[in-house]
Design an enzyme around this catalytic site. Structure first.
Site, mmCIF file in Angstrom:
data_model
loop_
_atom_site.group_PDB
_atom_site.id
_atom_site.type_symbol
_atom_site.label_atom_id
_atom_site.label_comp_id
_atom_site.label_asym_id
_atom_site.label_seq_id
_atom_site.Cartn_x
_atom_site.Cartn_y
_atom_site.Cartn_z
ATOM 1 N N CYS A 113 119.518 58.200 67.195
ATOM 2 C CA CYS A 113 119.113 57.427 66.009
ATOM 3 C C CYS A 113 119.528 58.115 64.713
ATOM 4 O O CYS A 113 119.485 57.511 63.644
ATOM 5 C CB CYS A 113 117.614 57.224 66.021
ATOM 6 S SG CYS A 113 117.042 56.483 67.537
ATOM 7 N N HIS A 253 114.644 55.964 59.222
ATOM 8 C CA HIS A 253 114.900 55.402 60.552
ATOM 9 C C HIS A 253 113.696 54.550 60.943
ATOM 10 O O HIS A 253 112.549 54.933 60.729
ATOM 11 C CB HIS A 253 115.126 56.531 61.562
ATOM 12 C CG HIS A 253 115.234 56.016 62.962
ATOM 13 N ND1 HIS A 253 116.009 54.926 63.278
ATOM 14 C CD2 HIS A 253 114.636 56.403 64.121
ATOM 15 C CE1 HIS A 253 115.909 54.683 64.572
ATOM 16 N NE2 HIS A 253 115.080 55.562 65.101
ATOM 17 N N ASN A 283 113.500 49.186 66.946
ATOM 18 C CA ASN A 283 114.303 50.392 66.755
ATOM 19 C C ASN A 283 115.732 50.119 67.241
ATOM 20 O O ASN A 283 115.956 49.947 68.440
ATOM 21 C CB ASN A 283 113.650 51.534 67.553
ATOM 22 C CG ASN A 283 114.423 52.844 67.464
ATOM 23 O OD1 ASN A 283 115.543 52.883 66.942
ATOM 24 N ND2 ASN A 283 113.835 53.905 67.966
HETATM 25 N N1 ACO Z 1 101.501 47.435 75.871
HETATM 26 C C1 ACO Z 1 100.235 47.724 76.156
HETATM 27 N N2 ACO Z 1 99.784 48.943 76.465
HETATM 28 C C2 ACO Z 1 100.692 49.935 76.521
HETATM 29 C C3 ACO Z 1 102.060 49.718 76.228
HETATM 30 C C4 ACO Z 1 102.447 48.409 75.918
HETATM 31 N N3 ACO Z 1 103.714 48.070 75.609
HETATM 32 N N4 ACO Z 1 102.710 50.888 76.334
HETATM 33 C C5 ACO Z 1 101.806 51.827 76.666
HETATM 34 N N5 ACO Z 1 100.581 51.243 76.784
HETATM 35 C C6 ACO Z 1 99.312 51.873 77.121
HETATM 36 C C7 ACO Z 1 99.502 53.190 77.858
HETATM 37 O O1 ACO Z 1 99.644 52.975 79.237
HETATM 38 C C8 ACO Z 1 98.218 53.891 77.516
HETATM 39 O O2 ACO Z 1 97.198 53.406 78.341
HETATM 40 P P1 ACO Z 1 96.084 54.405 78.950
HETATM 41 O O3 ACO Z 1 95.376 54.966 77.747
HETATM 42 O O4 ACO Z 1 95.243 53.510 79.794
HETATM 43 O O5 ACO Z 1 96.842 55.439 79.705
HETATM 44 C C9 ACO Z 1 97.902 53.428 76.098
HETATM 45 O O6 ACO Z 1 98.641 52.209 75.915
HETATM 46 C C10 ACO Z 1 98.298 54.411 75.027
HETATM 47 O O7 ACO Z 1 99.640 54.824 75.282
HETATM 48 P P2 ACO Z 1 100.324 55.933 74.444
HETATM 49 O O8 ACO Z 1 101.667 56.249 75.042
HETATM 50 O O9 ACO Z 1 99.361 57.043 74.226
HETATM 51 O O10 ACO Z 1 100.544 55.144 73.059
HETATM 52 P P3 ACO Z 1 100.994 55.732 71.701
HETATM 53 O O11 ACO Z 1 100.004 55.462 70.661
HETATM 54 O O12 ACO Z 1 101.554 57.124 71.815
HETATM 55 O O13 ACO Z 1 102.260 54.780 71.371
HETATM 56 C C11 ACO Z 1 104.641 54.759 71.384
HETATM 57 C C12 ACO Z 1 103.365 54.758 72.227
HETATM 58 C C13 ACO Z 1 104.656 53.507 70.545
HETATM 59 C C14 ACO Z 1 105.824 54.786 72.330
HETATM 60 C C15 ACO Z 1 104.650 56.025 70.472
HETATM 61 O O14 ACO Z 1 104.369 57.174 71.212
HETATM 62 C C16 ACO Z 1 105.983 56.200 69.749
HETATM 63 O O15 ACO Z 1 106.356 55.409 68.900
HETATM 64 N N6 ACO Z 1 106.693 57.300 70.048
HETATM 65 C C17 ACO Z 1 107.991 57.580 69.398
HETATM 66 C C18 ACO Z 1 109.071 56.849 70.118
HETATM 67 C C19 ACO Z 1 110.368 56.846 69.342
HETATM 68 O O16 ACO Z 1 110.392 56.842 68.150
HETATM 69 N N7 ACO Z 1 111.459 56.792 70.089
HETATM 70 C C20 ACO Z 1 112.728 56.603 69.505
HETATM 71 C C21 ACO Z 1 113.473 57.848 69.308
HETATM 72 S S1 ACO Z 1 114.938 57.598 68.487
HETATM 73 C C22 ACO Z 1 116.356 57.568 69.525
HETATM 74 O O17 ACO Z 1 117.185 58.449 69.454
HETATM 75 C C23 ACO Z 1 116.593 56.375 70.431
#
Ligand code: ACO
Length: 333
Positions: A113, A253, A283
């Site tokens: 990214c 980003h 994203n």
């Molecule tokens: N819908 C519903 N529930 C979900 C979903 C979904 N799509 N995805 C995960 N959950 C659940 C999980 O299973 C978890 O449930 P549990 O508590 O029963 O175990 C709960 O929601 C919380 O999950 P977390 O992973 O803790 O959620 P978090 O608040 O961390 O959000 C997210 C997840 C959005 C992925 C966040 O961590 C994030 O944005 N991380 C950065 C990712 C990023 O920017 N990546 C791109 C990098 S750039 C590149 O080079 C491509």
């Protein structure tokens, strides 16, 4: 060294829109979770027969038109992508050919990214030294093609698109004032497409185990992103001899609204100076920043002399930021 600026921008996203409600029918998720955790409402998805080179071509064409530069004038086409058409040849070669950029060198650059920032920093060196006069930098992705559509923790996050910029010499004191790039390969495993390269060539086993799709430790990437986005923005401003009060526009980003909010808070700037489009596109990896920049330019959000900061992070891990004093007036020479 000449001053180097962005004298034209363009972007393109495929027509097909996938909303959060559509996703509810594919994986166990819901609109409310996706919006509160990420800020994303919908994303554009390329059809099966549309490779990333097509998106890059369309964005490149628009940038050339905007800069009023003919394809033959381009000395280098640089495509930042982690979803190239092929492992080889480079997507940049395919795009240069389609554009009719007959006199251009062409290569791909992979920095996830952060790819567009890496691309601008790299391309600007050629122009600053006078080696090349006009360079086309494109950030393009079709992440939809390498997602595991059964993994709700990743498939809801990404979208497809491309954004492009023409770099050329500009009046002294304008254009790129500073940039900062960084990497930490020890975090490479946090976000990867493990199979298909020389470490894990494609096999029946890699396909069965879904190793050709995006694998991500979301929480770890999130923590890294929140820290680095603010840090690198502060550093790059310092390098340019500026402070947060000088920022007219921040183009971050677009990965997650909470990550952007944290960076904006750290910088202490007004949210109305921040370009946000992740609600519409999700994203788009290397395409996120150039698409956001193009939309801001077309919406009239940048005037001559404005200070714009672009900042990103991505797989690698990588991060980067740059500061520009905005002008679209190129100098021949
Ligand atoms: N819908 C519903 N529930 C979900 C979903 C979904 N799509 N995805 C995960 N959950 C659940 C999980 O299973 C978890 O449930 P549990 O508590 O029963 O175990 C709960 O929601 C919380 O999950 P977390 O992973 O803790 O959620 P978090 O608040 O961390 O959000 C997210 C997840 C959005 C992925 C966040 O961590 C994030 O944005 N991380 C950065 C990712 C990023 O920017 N990546 C791109 C990098 S750039 C590149 O080079 C491509």
């Amino acid at each position: 060294m000449w001053s180097v600026g962005i004298v034209g921008t363009g972007s393109y996203v495929p027509e097909n829109i996938l909303t959060n409600v559509d996703l509810e029918k594919i994986v166990d998720t819901n609109d409310e979770w996706i919006i509160t955790r990420t800020g994303i409402k919908e994303r554009h998805i390329a059809p099966k027969d549309m490779p990333v080179s097509e998106l890059c071509y369309q964005a490149g064409l628009r940038a050339l038109e905007d800069a009023q530069v003919a394809p033959e004038e381009i000395d280098l086409v640089l495509v930042a992508t982690i979803t190239p058409d092929y492992a080889f040849p480079a997507t940049a070669c395919l795009v240069a050919d389609r554009l009719g950029a007959k006199n251009a060198a062409a290569f791909d650059l992979e920095a996830g990214c952060t790819g567009f920032i890496y691309g601008v920093a790299t391309a600007s060196q050629f122009v600053a030294t006078g080696m090349y006069k006009k360079v086309l930098v494109i950030g393009g992705e079709t992440l939809s093609k390498i997602l595991n559509w059964e993994d709700r923790s990743t498939c809801i996050l990404f979208g497809d698109g491309a954004g492009a910029a023409v770099l050329q010499r500009v009046e002294e004191g304008f254009g790129l004032l500073s940039f900062e790039l960084g990497s930490d390969g020890s975090g490479g495993k946090l976000l990867s497409q493990p199979a298909g390269g020389s470490k894990l060539p494609a096999s029946l086993e890699t396909i069965e185990k879904n190793l050709h799709t995006v694998q991500m430790e979301g929480k770890e990437v999130y923590k890294f992103a929140v820290r680095i986005m603010g840090e690198v923005s502060v550093n790059v401003l310092e390098k340019a001899g500026l402070t947060k009060d000088d920022i007219d526009l921040l183009v971050p980003h677009q990965a997650n609204m909470r990550i952007v909010d944290a960076a904006v808070k750290r910088l202490g700037i007004s949210p109305d100076k921040v370009v946000i489009n992740l609600d519409k596109y999700g994203n788009m990896s290397a395409a996120s920043i150039p698409v956001a920049l193009d939309e801001a330019v077309k919406a009239g959000r940048l005037a001559e002399g404005d200070i714009v900061v672009m900042v990103g992070f991505g797989t690698g891990l990588t991060w980067g930021a740059c500061v520009l004093k905005w002008t679209k007036v190129g100098i021949q020479g």
